[in-house]
Design an enzyme around this catalytic site. Sequence first.
Site, PDB file in Angstrom:
ATOM      1  N   VAL A 192      -4.680  -3.649   3.166  1.00 13.00           N
ATOM      2  CA  VAL A 192      -4.175  -2.335   3.547  1.00 13.00           C
ATOM      3  C   VAL A 192      -5.323  -1.327   3.615  1.00 13.00           C
ATOM      4  O   VAL A 192      -6.394  -1.572   3.092  1.00 13.00           O
ATOM      5  CB  VAL A 192      -3.127  -1.845   2.512  1.00 13.00           C
ATOM      6  N   GLU A 201       0.114 -10.012   5.365  1.00 13.73           N
ATOM      7  CA  GLU A 201       1.189  -9.392   4.611  1.00 13.73           C
ATOM      8  C   GLU A 201       1.770  -8.220   5.389  1.00 13.73           C
ATOM      9  O   GLU A 201       2.958  -8.074   5.525  1.00 13.73           O
ATOM     10  CB  GLU A 201       0.531  -8.892   3.324  1.00 13.73           C
ATOM     11  N   LYS A 234     -17.305   8.826  -3.572  1.00 13.74           N
ATOM     12  CA  LYS A 234     -17.430  10.216  -4.044  1.00 13.74           C
ATOM     13  C   LYS A 234     -18.802  10.815  -3.685  1.00 13.74           C
ATOM     14  O   LYS A 234     -19.609  11.154  -4.572  1.00 13.74           O
ATOM     15  CB  LYS A 234     -17.172  10.309  -5.560  1.00 13.74           C
TER      16      LYS A 234
HETATM   17  N1  COA Z   1     -15.085   4.210  -8.082  1.00 14.57           N
HETATM   18  C1  COA Z   1     -14.220   5.245  -8.085  1.00 14.57           C
HETATM   19  N2  COA Z   1     -13.457   5.576  -7.033  1.00 14.57           N
HETATM   20  C2  COA Z   1     -13.592   4.827  -5.916  1.00 14.57           C
HETATM   21  C3  COA Z   1     -14.481   3.764  -5.826  1.00 14.57           C
HETATM   22  C4  COA Z   1     -15.254   3.467  -6.972  1.00 14.57           C
HETATM   23  N3  COA Z   1     -16.104   2.460  -6.987  1.00 14.57           N
HETATM   24  N4  COA Z   1     -14.395   3.235  -4.606  1.00 14.57           N
HETATM   25  C5  COA Z   1     -13.467   3.918  -3.921  1.00 14.57           C
HETATM   26  N5  COA Z   1     -12.991   4.895  -4.719  1.00 14.57           N
HETATM   27  C6  COA Z   1     -11.957   5.860  -4.378  1.00 14.57           C
HETATM   28  C7  COA Z   1     -12.273   6.599  -3.085  1.00 14.57           C
HETATM   29  O1  COA Z   1     -13.119   7.681  -3.321  1.00 14.57           O
HETATM   30  C8  COA Z   1     -10.890   7.008  -2.643  1.00 14.57           C
HETATM   31  O2  COA Z   1     -10.487   8.103  -3.457  1.00 14.57           O
HETATM   32  P1  COA Z   1      -9.606   9.310  -2.886  1.00 14.57           P
HETATM   33  O3  COA Z   1      -8.267   8.683  -2.567  1.00 14.57           O
HETATM   34  O4  COA Z   1      -9.560  10.270  -4.027  1.00 14.57           O
HETATM   35  O5  COA Z   1     -10.331   9.790  -1.676  1.00 14.57           O
HETATM   36  C9  COA Z   1     -10.016   5.813  -3.056  1.00 14.57           C
HETATM   37  O6  COA Z   1     -10.748   5.150  -4.103  1.00 14.57           O
HETATM   38  C10 COA Z   1      -9.739   4.823  -1.920  1.00 14.57           C
HETATM   39  O7  COA Z   1     -10.949   4.422  -1.378  1.00 14.57           O
HETATM   40  P2  COA Z   1     -11.184   4.184   0.191  1.00 14.57           P
HETATM   41  O8  COA Z   1     -12.652   4.087   0.381  1.00 14.57           O
HETATM   42  O9  COA Z   1     -10.428   5.187   0.978  1.00 14.57           O
HETATM   43  O10 COA Z   1     -10.656   2.709   0.389  1.00 14.57           O
HETATM   44  P3  COA Z   1      -9.416   2.011   1.052  1.00 14.57           P
HETATM   45  O11 COA Z   1      -8.400   2.921   1.664  1.00 14.57           O
HETATM   46  O12 COA Z   1     -10.011   0.972   1.909  1.00 14.57           O
HETATM   47  O13 COA Z   1      -8.730   1.335  -0.241  1.00 14.57           O
HETATM   48  C11 COA Z   1      -8.484  -0.006  -2.208  1.00 14.57           C
HETATM   49  C12 COA Z   1      -9.449   0.530  -1.134  1.00 14.57           C
HETATM   50  C13 COA Z   1      -9.241  -1.012  -3.070  1.00 14.57           C
HETATM   51  C14 COA Z   1      -7.976   1.121  -3.084  1.00 14.57           C
HETATM   52  C15 COA Z   1      -7.287  -0.685  -1.459  1.00 14.57           C
HETATM   53  O14 COA Z   1      -7.792  -1.647  -0.585  1.00 14.57           O
HETATM   54  C16 COA Z   1      -6.325  -1.342  -2.429  1.00 14.57           C
HETATM   55  O15 COA Z   1      -5.475  -0.703  -3.021  1.00 14.57           O
HETATM   56  N6  COA Z   1      -6.486  -2.683  -2.625  1.00 14.57           N
HETATM   57  C17 COA Z   1      -5.681  -3.460  -3.542  1.00 14.57           C
HETATM   58  C18 COA Z   1      -4.447  -4.019  -2.910  1.00 14.57           C
HETATM   59  C19 COA Z   1      -4.757  -4.912  -1.759  1.00 14.57           C
HETATM   60  O16 COA Z   1      -5.839  -5.412  -1.576  1.00 14.57           O
HETATM   61  N7  COA Z   1      -3.752  -5.108  -0.937  1.00 14.57           N
HETATM   62  C20 COA Z   1      -3.890  -5.883   0.271  1.00 14.57           C
HETATM   63  C21 COA Z   1      -3.368  -7.232   0.098  1.00 14.57           C
HETATM   64  S1  COA Z   1      -2.617  -7.794   1.561  1.00 14.57           S
END
Ligand code: COA
Length: 502
Positions: free
Chosen positions: A270, A294, A408
């Site tokens: 996602v 998914e 960040k």
């Molecule tokens: N430490 C702290 N915060 C972090 C970070 C880190 N290392 N890396 C990313 N973030 C924060 C970003 O700053 C962002 O924060 P915000 O919402 O306050 O802006 C947030 O996490 C999301 O990061 P983003 O870069 O926008 O990533 P994304 O939309 O690609 O999502 C996950 C990344 C990991 C959160 C998302 O993929 C997820 O929930 N994965 C788990 C579930 C999954 O994989 N489902 C799919 C299976 S089919």
Amino acid sequence: MNDRIQNTALHAKVMSAAHAAELIPIGAHVGMSGFTGAGYPKAVPQALAARLAALHAAGHTQARIGLWTGASTAPELDGALAKAQGIEMRLPYQSDPTCRQQINAGQMLYTDMHLSHVAQAAWYGFLGPLDVAVVEVVGILPDGRLIPSTSVGNNKTWLDQARQVILEVNLHQNPALAGMHDIYNGTHLPPQRQPIPLTHAGDRIGEPYLQCDPSKVIAVVITDQADRNTAFDAPSDVSNRIAGHLIEFLQHEVKAGRMPAQLLPLQSGVGNTANAVLAGLQSSPFEHLSAYTEVLQDGMLDLLRTGKLAFASATALSLSPTALAEFNANIDFYRQRILLRPQEISNHPELIRRLGVIAMNGMIEADIYGNVNSTHIMGSAIMNGIGGSGDFARNGYLSIFMSASTAKDGKISCIVPMVSHHDHTEHDVQIIVTEQGLADLRGLAPTQRAQLIVERCAHPSFRPQLWDYMDRARHSGAGLHTPHLLDEALSWHSRYLRTGRM
Ligand code: COA
């Protein structure tokens, strides 16, 4: 009403959402439909939230329910119930800001589960009894079978297991969704299990409709409301670069003879990065792709439309308003190319391994040895949940994790000495990609992996710190298989919490 509710006995059960919500016992375990903002009930949860809020105002502060779903839902469900302080425990996945805040404040319990595990955990009774199912459907057939909505998720299990059922018939959902689902009823508990007869992403192994015993139905509520349908961000430079590295790598794999020209079935996680990778595939040389995934996001729909993607199997749609309009306008075309299945099948380890899925998921951070944290910020605060990432990463042919190299505004390195929470261990992670580059970890020992991850994936501003850590760990007298400085391994995270920078 007659068109959508063809079972005449159920006409007598049609009532308002407020009346239906009154039928849900306080403290009940409630299994609701919904997966990635699609196919969730829209009226009963809000009515239940209003009822719980009124009870709280009258001093019944413990008036809450246990809420089970397929995966994330929307403000009308998770958001409304959480704002009413109405959820005691939540499973198996959420991405709602109010839920997240309450979970992290210790006010809501959260069981973050592999999505393929939920159905069998419910059958075995590990989650307790399921009192009521609240399921959105497109329509009800004369014999009581149900036309599923824009997601299937755990609906089959909830309808099987729940003592009582409330149906929301959503007139807004396209009736032409009928026929796009494949509900397999052949799963059993061990030792009765048999092989699941699916060998290609496009195989139909079940029926287009959900079964439901009409005698369990206590209410039917009619709604007319769209799904959450959030728009995606336009691909950023960072996500375009991630997509570029990934596509180059896949081309290399084909050239090396390790994958057919049409690749293996794709799974895409996602979020915006995953969507950007799919957009990148649009201009790639690959043809006749398939997906065993998914969630079907905009990027996959585009690939289907242009013919790059021949078929997609998923458990839910998660489309922006524009993509949804296009989907509805051409639904007959898409019905030939999409199957929506229960999540125990879309995420089934047996099938993911058999098909050799290419699993591509987002991460929060990875460590130098290739362990991945997908769920927790600074070790303790939940972001969303593991979702299906573990189902696909552990069992796929290729397990790829991707992220920007920093977060960040560059204050956080997403490559750290030790992850602050483990979701996917080094044994389940083969490829790490950031905008800096791609590390292929297959067959490498821990110290070789560390070298490659820092060289290829870490941001240049954090590389010297990482080299320094690795060097000192190697000379510290610690074990040389996976050298660590235990007093320092998580110091980057504590430094961030103290100073606002790693
Ligand atoms: N430490 C702290 N915060 C972090 C970070 C880190 N290392 N890396 C990313 N973030 C924060 C970003 O700053 C962002 O924060 P915000 O919402 O306050 O802006 C947030 O996490 C999301 O990061 P983003 O870069 O926008 O990533 P994304 O939309 O690609 O999502 C996950 C990344 C990991 C959160 C998302 O993929 C997820 O929930 N994965 C788990 C579930 C999954 O994989 N489902 C799919 C299976 S089919």
